[in-house]
Enzyme design. Structure first.
Site, PDB file in Angstrom:
ATOM      1  N   MET A  11      26.596  80.994 120.571  1.00 24.63           N
ATOM      2  CA  MET A  11      25.255  81.223 121.128  1.00 24.63           C
ATOM      3  C   MET A  11      24.478  82.149 120.187  1.00 24.63           C
ATOM      4  O   MET A  11      23.547  82.844 120.606  1.00 24.63           O
ATOM      5  CB  MET A  11      25.355  81.821 122.533  1.00 24.63           C
ATOM      6  CG  MET A  11      26.028  80.856 123.509  1.00 24.63           C
ATOM      7  SD  MET A  11      25.554  81.095 125.214  1.00 24.63           S
ATOM      8  CE  MET A  11      26.147  82.744 125.484  1.00 24.63           C
ATOM      9  N   GLY A  12      24.883  82.177 118.922  1.00 22.12           N
ATOM     10  CA  GLY A  12      24.188  83.014 117.945  1.00 22.12           C
ATOM     11  C   GLY A  12      24.570  84.471 118.070  1.00 22.12           C
ATOM     12  O   GLY A  12      25.622  84.799 118.620  1.00 22.12           O
ATOM     13  N   HIS A  42      28.710  87.627 114.697  1.00 19.08           N
ATOM     14  CA  HIS A  42      29.385  88.800 114.148  1.00 19.08           C
ATOM     15  C   HIS A  42      30.641  88.315 113.431  1.00 19.08           C
ATOM     16  O   HIS A  42      30.897  87.104 113.342  1.00 19.08           O
ATOM     17  CB  HIS A  42      29.706  89.819 115.257  1.00 19.08           C
ATOM     18  CG  HIS A  42      30.392  89.203 116.448  1.00 19.08           C
ATOM     19  ND1 HIS A  42      31.677  88.706 116.389  1.00 19.08           N
ATOM     20  CD2 HIS A  42      29.952  88.973 117.712  1.00 19.08           C
ATOM     21  CE1 HIS A  42      32.004  88.229 117.573  1.00 19.08           C
ATOM     22  NE2 HIS A  42      30.975  88.358 118.397  1.00 19.08           N
ATOM     23  N   HIS A  46      32.780  85.518 114.935  1.00 18.57           N
ATOM     24  CA  HIS A  46      32.316  84.143 114.717  1.00 18.57           C
ATOM     25  C   HIS A  46      32.630  83.703 113.288  1.00 18.57           C
ATOM     26  O   HIS A  46      33.085  82.591 113.054  1.00 18.57           O
ATOM     27  CB  HIS A  46      30.798  84.051 114.912  1.00 18.57           C
ATOM     28  CG  HIS A  46      30.337  84.368 116.300  1.00 18.57           C
ATOM     29  ND1 HIS A  46      29.594  85.479 116.608  1.00 18.57           N
ATOM     30  CD2 HIS A  46      30.514  83.712 117.469  1.00 18.57           C
ATOM     31  CE1 HIS A  46      29.319  85.492 117.887  1.00 18.57           C
ATOM     32  NE2 HIS A  46      29.868  84.443 118.446  1.00 18.57           N
ATOM     33  N   GLN A  63      24.766  78.709 131.671  1.00 19.36           N
ATOM     34  CA  GLN A  63      25.979  79.510 131.858  1.00 19.36           C
ATOM     35  C   GLN A  63      25.701  80.977 132.168  1.00 19.36           C
ATOM     36  O   GLN A  63      26.627  81.770 132.293  1.00 19.36           O
ATOM     37  CB  GLN A  63      26.906  79.373 130.653  1.00 19.36           C
ATOM     38  CG  GLN A  63      26.462  80.068 129.387  1.00 19.36           C
ATOM     39  CD  GLN A  63      27.397  79.749 128.236  1.00 19.36           C
ATOM     40  OE1 GLN A  63      27.368  78.676 127.678  1.00 19.36           O
ATOM     41  NE2 GLN A  63      28.239  80.712 127.879  1.00 19.36           N
ATOM     42  N   GLN A 110      37.702  81.039 129.081  1.00 20.94           N
ATOM     43  CA  GLN A 110      36.806  79.972 128.601  1.00 20.94           C
ATOM     44  C   GLN A 110      37.594  78.968 127.744  1.00 20.94           C
ATOM     45  O   GLN A 110      37.450  77.754 127.909  1.00 20.94           O
ATOM     46  CB  GLN A 110      35.690  80.602 127.768  1.00 20.94           C
ATOM     47  CG  GLN A 110      34.961  79.632 126.864  1.00 20.94           C
ATOM     48  CD  GLN A 110      33.735  80.243 126.210  1.00 20.94           C
ATOM     49  OE1 GLN A 110      32.722  80.433 126.856  1.00 20.94           O
ATOM     50  NE2 GLN A 110      33.805  80.543 124.924  1.00 20.94           N
ATOM     51  N   MET A 124      35.031  92.601 119.199  1.00 17.71           N
ATOM     52  CA  MET A 124      33.675  92.238 118.756  1.00 17.71           C
ATOM     53  C   MET A 124      33.036  91.305 119.761  1.00 17.71           C
ATOM     54  O   MET A 124      33.686  90.395 120.286  1.00 17.71           O
ATOM     55  CB  MET A 124      33.733  91.567 117.392  1.00 17.71           C
ATOM     56  CG  MET A 124      34.098  92.533 116.313  1.00 17.71           C
ATOM     57  SD  MET A 124      33.939  91.762 114.702  1.00 17.71           S
ATOM     58  CE  MET A 124      34.566  93.093 113.687  1.00 17.71           C
ATOM     59  N   SER A 125      31.757  91.551 120.033  1.00 21.39           N
ATOM     60  CA  SER A 125      31.027  90.737 120.992  1.00 21.39           C
ATOM     61  C   SER A 125      29.548  90.824 120.648  1.00 21.39           C
ATOM     62  O   SER A 125      29.070  91.869 120.187  1.00 21.39           O
ATOM     63  CB  SER A 125      31.251  91.285 122.409  1.00 21.39           C
ATOM     64  OG  SER A 125      30.248  90.803 123.280  1.00 21.39           O
ATOM     65  N   ARG A 137      27.326  91.099 122.647  1.00 20.50           N
ATOM     66  CA  ARG A 137      26.707  92.054 123.585  1.00 20.50           C
ATOM     67  C   ARG A 137      26.853  93.506 123.126  1.00 20.50           C
ATOM     68  O   ARG A 137      26.156  94.378 123.632  1.00 20.50           O
ATOM     69  CB  ARG A 137      27.311  91.894 124.982  1.00 20.50           C
ATOM     70  CG  ARG A 137      26.894  90.588 125.643  1.00 20.50           C
ATOM     71  CD  ARG A 137      27.427  90.471 127.051  1.00 20.50           C
ATOM     72  NE  ARG A 137      26.867  89.312 127.722  1.00 20.50           N
ATOM     73  CZ  ARG A 137      27.359  88.080 127.641  1.00 20.50           C
ATOM     74  NH1 ARG A 137      28.447  87.863 126.919  1.00 20.50           N
ATOM     75  NH2 ARG A 137      26.792  87.070 128.272  1.00 20.50           N
TER      76      ARG A 137
HETATM   77  O1  PAF Z   1      31.418  81.568 123.833  1.00 20.16           O
HETATM   78  C1  PAF Z   1      30.240  81.200 123.700  1.00 20.16           C
HETATM   79  O2  PAF Z   1      29.521  81.677 122.822  1.00 20.16           O
HETATM   80  C2  PAF Z   1      29.672  80.145 124.625  1.00 20.16           C
HETATM   81  O3  PAF Z   1      30.214  80.272 125.896  1.00 20.16           O
HETATM   82  C3  PAF Z   1      29.824  78.707 124.105  1.00 20.16           C
HETATM   83  C4  PAF Z   1      31.276  78.303 123.987  1.00 20.16           C
HETATM   84  C5  PAF Z   1      29.151  78.593 122.746  1.00 20.16           C
HETATM   85  C6  PAF Z   1      29.143  77.733 125.056  1.00 20.16           C
HETATM   86  O4  PAF Z   1      27.789  78.016 125.207  1.00 20.16           O
END
Ligand code: PAF
Length: 291
Positions: free
Chosen positions: A30-31, A34, A37, A61, A155, A186-187, A189
């Site tokens: 979701m951009g 960090h 990712h 979500q 998830q 890391m997040s 948020r």
């Molecule tokens: O973990 C995330 O960033 C989101 O939940 C995902 C898997 C990209 C789905 O929107």
């Protein structure tokens, strides 16, 4: 890095690549990228010919509209990070592209207990929206491998179940949690934490580490009839984190790592995972550790 904004365009490109025999790795995001990712991109590059990343802040979500509004948006620097990490393709669709007939899911999948417990309890609707978009993304990108971070453990388990239910030809690769130097997971948020909350947030990973150490000790020493039930470890960790006034702890849970079902006692054979969700400085953080 190629950028596609429509499902049709990315599908055409992937079709052509697959025709050449290329293996596709995919990291949905979701951009607000960090190092966590970026580590998914790096792992995908090692294991595939082509790496695709998607950036899409998925409205369905967010159970909390405030969280959606405040979700960090850093597209320019995200793209820079992807280019530096040598990501081959960025999929950057709009809400209208992903939800042409509206946000309601006509055919939601049923994940049962997996989606009802823990995050499912505290964030109603979150997993339904997450699964809805991940399915759409997987159908658009049709990757050979899907890269997800262990930080969102539940998830990832739900996505694995989705792949099984839909019989998709994608293998889920679960990548380790990336941590800051002090241990904070890391997040995206984390950037919303003020200085004081950021410094205190490390206590989450400290509590998890201490649970891990206690369970390890418990597994290597037989304390016979005075076995400590799992609930006692959970309570101790919950109380420890709650003792810091900055935290509002939602849960500390020790679960079966394969099913997320509660466990009563610790055995040496059942793989366990400890999971935490807590608010600090107006930000909800989650973390987990395999035990
Ligand atoms: O973990 C995330 O960033 C989101 O939940 C995902 C898997 C990209 C789905 O929107």
């Amino acid at each position: 890095m190629l950028i596609f904004k429509t499902i049709q365009d990315i599908q055409n490109q992937i079709f052509a690549l697959k025709k050449e025999g290329k293996k596709i790795g995919f990291a949905p995001t979701m951009g607000a990228l960090h190092e966590g990712h970026v580590s998914l991109i790096r792992q995908s590059r090692r294991e595939n010919d082509i790496t695709v990343c998607s950036i899409f802040v998925n409205p369905t979500q967010f159970n909390d509209p405030n969280d959606f509004e405040k979700y960090p948006s850093t597209l320019e620097s995200d793209m820079q990070k992807l280019i530096t990490a040598k990501c081959d393709i960025l999929f950057l669709p709009s809400v209208a592209e992903m939800y042409p007939t509206g946000l309601k899911n006509p055919k939601p999948l049923d994940f049962g207990f997996l989606a009802e417990t823990l995050e499912g309890e505290w964030r109603p609707g979150h997993f339904a929206g997450m699964a809805q978009i991940v399915e759409k993304l997987l159908r658009a990108v049709t990757p050979d491998r899907l890269y997800m971070g262990q930080k969102d453990y539940q998830q990832a388990m739900i996505c694995s179940d989705m792949i099984r239910q839909l019989k998709l030809k994608t293998r889920l690769v679960l990548c380790p949690v990336k941590r800051e130097k002090d241990g904070l997971a890391m997040s995206s948020r984390n950037v919303r934490l003020d200085k004081k909350s950021r410094a205190k947030a490390v206590e989450i990973s400290k509590v998890l580490r201490s649970v891990k150490a206690s369970i390890k000790r418990r597994r290597t020493t037989d304390d016979g009839p005075q076995k400590t039930p799992v609930i006692d470890y959970e309570k101790k960790a919950f109380d420890r984190l709650s003792s810091f006034s900055e935290f509002k702890v939602e849960y500390v849970a020790i679960r079966n790592a394969k099913t997320l079902k509660p466990v009563k006692n610790i055995s040496t054979t059942t793989p366990l995972v400890a999971l935490v969700a807590a608010w600090i400085g107006g930000v909800r953080l989650i973390d987990n550790m395999l035990l």
